[in-house]
Design a protein around this motif. Structure first.
Motif, PDB file in Angstrom:
ATOM      1  N   LEU B 279       0.807  -1.092  -0.076  1.00 57.32           N
ATOM      2  CA  LEU B 279       0.091  -0.103   0.016  1.00 57.32           C
ATOM      3  C   LEU B 279       0.865   1.274   0.031  1.00 57.32           C
ATOM      4  N   ARG B 280       1.891   1.358   0.786  1.00 56.78           N
ATOM      5  CA  ARG B 280       2.688   2.430   0.766  1.00 56.78           C
ATOM      6  C   ARG B 280       3.557   2.508  -0.767  1.00 56.78           C
ATOM      7  N   ALA B 281       3.844   1.614  -1.186  1.00 57.47           N
ATOM      8  CA  ALA B 281       4.428   1.755  -2.294  1.00 57.47           C
ATOM      9  C   ALA B 281       3.475   2.188  -3.428  1.00 57.47           C
ATOM     10  N   GLU B 282       2.336   1.778  -3.391  1.00 56.42           N
ATOM     11  CA  GLU B 282       1.256   2.429  -4.393  1.00 56.42           C
ATOM     12  C   GLU B 282       1.027   3.857  -3.898  1.00 56.42           C
ATOM     13  N   LEU B 283       1.054   4.097  -3.154  1.00 56.54           N
ATOM     14  CA  LEU B 283       0.717   5.726  -2.593  1.00 56.54           C
ATOM     15  C   LEU B 283       2.073   6.685  -3.099  1.00 56.54           C
ATOM     16  N   GLN B 284       3.148   6.071  -2.857  1.00 56.17           N
ATOM     17  CA  GLN B 284       4.436   6.554  -3.265  1.00 56.17           C
ATOM     18  C   GLN B 284       4.496   6.695  -4.871  1.00 56.17           C
ATOM     19  N   ASN B 285       4.037   5.474  -5.479  1.00 58.04           N
ATOM     20  CA  ASN B 285       4.229   5.364  -6.982  1.00 58.04           C
ATOM     21  C   ASN B 285       3.149   6.226  -7.576  1.00 58.04           C
ATOM     22  N   ARG B 286       2.000   6.550  -7.143  1.00 53.34           N
ATOM     23  CA  ARG B 286       0.815   7.418  -7.573  1.00 53.34           C
ATOM     24  C   ARG B 286       1.174   9.039  -7.216  1.00 53.34           C
ATOM     25  N   GLY B 287       1.630   9.337  -6.082  1.00 53.26           N
ATOM     26  CA  GLY B 287       1.781  10.429  -5.635  1.00 53.26           C
ATOM     27  C   GLY B 287       0.606  11.401  -5.454  1.00 53.26           C
ATOM     28  N   THR B 288      -0.492  10.716  -4.976  1.00 53.22           N
ATOM     29  CA  THR B 288      -1.755  11.114  -4.806  1.00 53.22           C
ATOM     30  C   THR B 288      -1.949  11.435  -3.313  1.00 53.22           C
ATOM     31  N   THR B 289      -3.011  12.011  -2.750  1.00 48.22           N
ATOM     32  CA  THR B 289      -3.235  12.189  -1.384  1.00 48.22           C
ATOM     33  C   THR B 289      -4.496  11.293  -1.152  1.00 48.22           C
ATOM     34  N   PRO B 290      -4.460  10.114  -0.483  1.00 47.53           N
ATOM     35  CA  PRO B 290      -5.554   9.363  -0.245  1.00 47.53           C
ATOM     36  C   PRO B 290      -6.544  10.052   0.981  1.00 47.53           C
ATOM     37  N   VAL B 291      -7.549  10.204   1.106  1.00 43.33           N
ATOM     38  CA  VAL B 291      -8.324  10.513   1.994  1.00 43.33           C
ATOM     39  C   VAL B 291      -9.746   9.487   2.416  1.00 43.33           C
ATOM     40  N   ALA B 292      -9.985   9.197   3.750  1.00 43.35           N
ATOM     41  CA  ALA B 292     -10.872   8.229   4.021  1.00 43.35           C
ATOM     42  C   ALA B 292     -11.832   8.662   5.083  1.00 43.35           C
ATOM     43  N   ILE B 293     -12.961   8.536   4.957  1.00 42.88           N
ATOM     44  CA  ILE B 293     -14.122   8.735   6.167  1.00 42.88           C
ATOM     45  C   ILE B 293     -14.389   7.444   6.733  1.00 42.88           C
ATOM     46  N   ARG B 294     -14.164   7.055   7.925  1.00 41.25           N
ATOM     47  CA  ARG B 294     -14.510   5.764   8.417  1.00 41.25           C
ATOM     48  C   ARG B 294     -15.483   5.928   9.496  1.00 41.25           C
ATOM     49  N   PHE B 295     -16.426   5.262   9.426  1.00 42.94           N
ATOM     50  CA  PHE B 295     -17.665   5.215  10.463  1.00 42.94           C
ATOM     51  C   PHE B 295     -18.161   3.711  10.711  1.00 42.94           C
ATOM     52  N   ASP B 296     -18.983   3.728  11.746  1.00 43.62           N
ATOM     53  CA  ASP B 296     -19.531   2.653  11.933  1.00 43.62           C
ATOM     54  C   ASP B 296     -20.610   2.102  11.016  1.00 43.62           C
ATOM     55  N   ASP B 426     -13.934   9.078  11.957  1.00 43.05           N
ATOM     56  CA  ASP B 426     -12.488   9.196  11.658  1.00 43.05           C
ATOM     57  C   ASP B 426     -12.167   9.889  10.178  1.00 43.05           C
ATOM     58  N   VAL B 427     -11.316  10.647  10.274  1.00 39.63           N
ATOM     59  CA  VAL B 427     -10.667  11.199   8.761  1.00 39.63           C
ATOM     60  C   VAL B 427      -9.309  10.659   8.793  1.00 39.63           C
ATOM     61  N   LEU B 428      -9.075   9.785   7.793  1.00 37.73           N
ATOM     62  CA  LEU B 428      -7.621   9.314   7.454  1.00 37.73           C
ATOM     63  C   LEU B 428      -6.940  10.011   6.494  1.00 37.73           C
ATOM     64  N   VAL B 429      -5.685  10.365   6.493  1.00 36.85           N
ATOM     65  CA  VAL B 429      -5.156  11.124   5.382  1.00 36.85           C
ATOM     66  C   VAL B 429      -3.867  10.470   5.048  1.00 36.85           C
ATOM     67  N   GLY B 430      -3.227  10.324   3.840  1.00 33.84           N
ATOM     68  CA  GLY B 430      -2.171   9.826   3.226  1.00 33.84           C
ATOM     69  C   GLY B 430      -1.861   8.429   4.025  1.00 33.84           C
ATOM     70  N   GLU B 431      -0.690   8.379   4.486  1.00 33.24           N
ATOM     71  CA  GLU B 431      -0.512   6.965   5.054  1.00 33.24           C
ATOM     72  C   GLU B 431      -1.246   6.443   6.237  1.00 33.24           C
ATOM     73  N   GLU B 432      -1.893   7.466   6.590  1.00 32.55           N
ATOM     74  CA  GLU B 432      -2.891   6.844   7.645  1.00 32.55           C
ATOM     75  C   GLU B 432      -3.880   5.829   7.186  1.00 32.55           C
ATOM     76  N   ILE B 433      -4.065   5.879   5.954  1.00 30.64           N
ATOM     77  CA  ILE B 433      -5.097   4.839   5.343  1.00 30.64           C
ATOM     78  C   ILE B 433      -4.532   3.459   5.479  1.00 30.64           C
ATOM     79  N   THR B 434      -3.226   3.214   5.711  1.00 25.61           N
ATOM     80  CA  THR B 434      -2.802   2.052   6.180  1.00 25.61           C
ATOM     81  C   THR B 434      -3.681   1.207   7.280  1.00 25.61           C
ATOM     82  N   ALA B 435      -4.295   2.088   8.211  1.00 25.71           N
ATOM     83  CA  ALA B 435      -5.256   1.595   9.045  1.00 25.71           C
ATOM     84  C   ALA B 435      -6.475   0.855   8.541  1.00 25.71           C
ATOM     85  N   LEU B 436      -6.696   0.899   7.339  1.00 24.95           N
ATOM     86  CA  LEU B 436      -7.864   0.035   6.818  1.00 24.95           C
ATOM     87  C   LEU B 436      -7.461  -1.082   6.231  1.00 24.95           C
TER      88      LEU B 436
END
Lengths: 452, 452
Positions: B279-296, B426-436
């Motif tokens: 996952l980290r390699a993909e983020l590095q390769n794409r150069g984008t910023t992922p964001v995620a809203i996580r909820f029950d 929760d709002v996850l940004v960038g490498e924080e999405i590894t929590a998913l």
């Protein structure tokens, strides 16, 4: 708190300062009359017929105190050849203005200074009708005659006010840098609306496109925000070079003048040049990324230079936008060097870019697209709605990389700008633009404190 | 190199694996027949008339080896009230399936497992014509009858192939998560085109919108990419839930199957879950910023949940786009938690934002706009083209700030999603999405290796 001044108070005060004094008029007339006599004497020595006519604002009392221009046109029969006209025109010019220099507009002509006045001595054809002109300058005597025969003293005063107002708000001049109101256009507008105030009130309420046709003889329609059919030539829009911005600007300031009359509106103020510290503060405050392409200004006249700079600026920002750098604002400026300046809202793009392919049902194209990207290191093809999409690697992730690449030359550039860029240019990014402060401090100050 | 397999080779091999064996069929029939007998006995004890009808694919040889569903409908006279129908339906259900549980679709019904088979025992009305149905399930016996009366053994085999193919390419199922092809729709398509291969060849060449009307009795037109008028109900499009993507997907894979026939196309493969390092390699390769809203995840059925997640995802990405964060791709996923995931091409916006006002000539609006911003700390108003423009301070310079703000609730969200978000997210940004990764490793793997 002082009482608010009325429109009439302001106008009276401005008139005071822009109306030439009797002494100034007398001096102007003396010099002009003497010159006309000398031109007539010079014409006598020619083997062809000709006459002299005085044109321009100083010929018709619509000039502003301080103007020093005297324009004399020598009219020749349309039956003589152009090279004869040029030869005789220059002969008269050099005879009357022995220290004169040759200049070139549509013909060569002679220019000089006499007793502190700037004299242009221009040959033209004496056509019967402006429809038959052989060169653009042939039209000028008709304009002079048209306006002169219609101006009262009061209207002449109102033209002077209008010119001063247009100068104050930065819209006076039909040169291709300003793209504003020419003197003749200003005169026609004051005549058309019957004075300065009615013109201002009309402009404040304009819903462009505005079509005026003082002689009601126009046969062509123009796709311009303001059309004023030339009373001496039904096929010509006197306001052809006027930009959309300058029409809106006049509307804005016309309303200001009516709602809150004040003398400052008649005075152009150049801002103090921005200093480096203030520039850094602006960049900090805005959070944008400025980029500038700086190169040696092409050695061409302003009427060539500014349209080319504008075209080049638009070509560059269109491409920066297309590549996702989201240009916030831009300007093109020139002195010794020329600068295409753009302020970016987006500094960097990701390594990938979306590329939307054809609809899947357009079988040939769709299959071609799929085969092209299948098995490459692009992400996809995948399907969104009814189309293939890939995420392929982006050519340039920064504007700087693009501006420094050969691809800069794929954008629409002015010819001489392109040539100048080919000999070399610098790309400045972010705080590097402080290098522009010495040459363009005033332009940068205006950029960061924009007014209508 | 092995010789390329033909379409027929592949189809024969797939048939081998999906056709139920005679033993499997015999077992299914034995259980079904016994159940029908028990239902009939139970009906005898009721004070009203009723009969039992077997529906669903296992009733008509279009089922795939391994299917364990037996659907029995108990039909009552349309003259009885709905609450009587429900009471008698449940009575029969509990009599026949003493261990059964009550489920609820349009009516309550009883569901249980018998000898390893999944049994649904559903009450419905025995209407004369599908135009008179009192609930959606009343239509099912008509579908069963229509298909059963037209299927040859060969066509039944082709329906099984089609279902397996649709499953393999991920478009099988009319639930609102899949938005794909229902069993009945698959049967109608095979009947309409006269077999699996002709259907595949037709789909490969489709130019949507495609309108099919097997009984040539349609009176309504639908704004869908594929319309198949229900042979038993002229007012209904059997393909109403089918998404545009799934139509394009079928077209894509139909061409693949024709051009390069292979058995893998009949097998859905779930990717291996992505690990954190990949996952980290993909983020590095794409150069984008992922964001995620996580909820029950809201506790609602999938047919409610997925449309709401889709709606919410679209609401959020529309607003992220509007605010300049340029969403590259997005997805909504759910398990214990639900996630609205968006990948941004723009991480940060400048402190200022352009705000384009009215045209200067629209005097009232223009003056209002000018007065609103005059003298504020916005840059301008200045004029561009014929409009006022200001550069005012931007509300949110990052997506994270927006997603964590109350303004998130101004976007179009699904009702239950909105309620769930109100209780916290929760709002996850960038490498924080590894929590998913633990919960959604498979979905993330599919996201970063997108296929048609």
């Amino acid at each position: 708190m002082s009482e608010a001044e009325t429109f009439e108070d302001i106008v009276a005060a401005v008139s005071e300062s822009v109306d030439p004094s009797p002494e100034e008029v007398e001096r102007m007339e003396r010099v002009a009359t003497a010159l006309i006599g000398r031109v007539e004497a010079a014409i006598e020595t020619l083997p062809v017929e000709a006459d002299v006519v005085r044109v321009g604002s100083t010929a018709r009392e619509t000039w502003i105190s301080g103007d020093r221009d005297i324009d004399l046109f020598v009219r020749f029969s349309p039956s003589i050849e152009r090279d004869a006209l040029e030869k005789y025109g220059l002969a008269v010019g050099h005879e009357v203005l022995p220290d004169g220099a040759e200049e070139f507009a549509e013909h060569p002509y002679v220019k000089s200074t006499v007793d502190g006045f700037d004299i242009d001595l221009v040959p033209c054809y004496d056509v019967d009708d402006p429809g038959e002109i052989k060169s653009a300058v042939d039209r000028t005597p008709f304009h002079a005659e048209y306006v002169q025969s219609r101006l009262t003293n009061e209207l002449a005063r109102d033209v002077r006010l209008a010119k001063q107002f247009f100068t104050g708000i930065g819209v006076y001049g039909s040169d291709l840098r300003t793209e504003g109101f020419s003197g003749y256009l200003t005169e026609l507008l004051v005549l058309e609306y019957g004075g300065f105030r009615p013109m201002i009130e009309a402009a404040a309420a304009w819903h462009p496109p505005i079509d005026l046709d003082p002689e009601d003889h126009g046969r062509v329609t123009f796709d311009d925000p303001l059309t004023v059919i030339d009373p001496t030539d039904p096929g010509r829009n006197v306001a052809a070079v006027l930009s959309t911005e300058n029409v809106a600007r006049l509307q804005h300031y016309a309303r200001e003048l009516l709602e809150d009359p004040r003398a400052e509106l008649f005075t152009a103020v150049e801002p103090d040049p921005l200093d480096e510290r203030a520039l850094r503060a602006e960049l900090q405050n805005r959070g944008t990324t400025p980029v500038a392409i700086r190169f040696d200004a092409p050695d061409i006249v302003e009427d060539q230079l500014y349209p080319q700079l504008r075209r080049s600026r638009l070509g560059v920002i269109e491409e920066l936008d297309r590549r996702g750098f989201d240009v916030c604002r831009s300007m093109a400026i020139a002195d010794e060097t020329a600068v295409l300046f753009a302020e970016l809202a987006v500094t960097e793009r990701p390594r990938i870019e979306r590329h939307v392919g054809p609809p899947v049902h357009v079988r040939d194209h769709a299959e071609g697209f799929f085969r092209k990207y299948e098995g490459t290191d692009a992400y996809g093809p995948f399907i969104e709605e009814n189309r293939y999409v890939v995420e392929r690697s982006r050519e340039y992730t920064t504007a700087e990389a693009f501006l420094n690449s050969e691809d800069l030359f794929t954008v629409r550039l002015g010819t001489h700008v392109e040539t100048a860029l080919e000999t070399g240019y610098d790309v400045l990014v972010g705080e590097e633009i402080t290098a522009l402060i010495d040459e363009f401090g005033v332009e940068l100050a205006a950029y960061f404190d924009p007014t209508p």
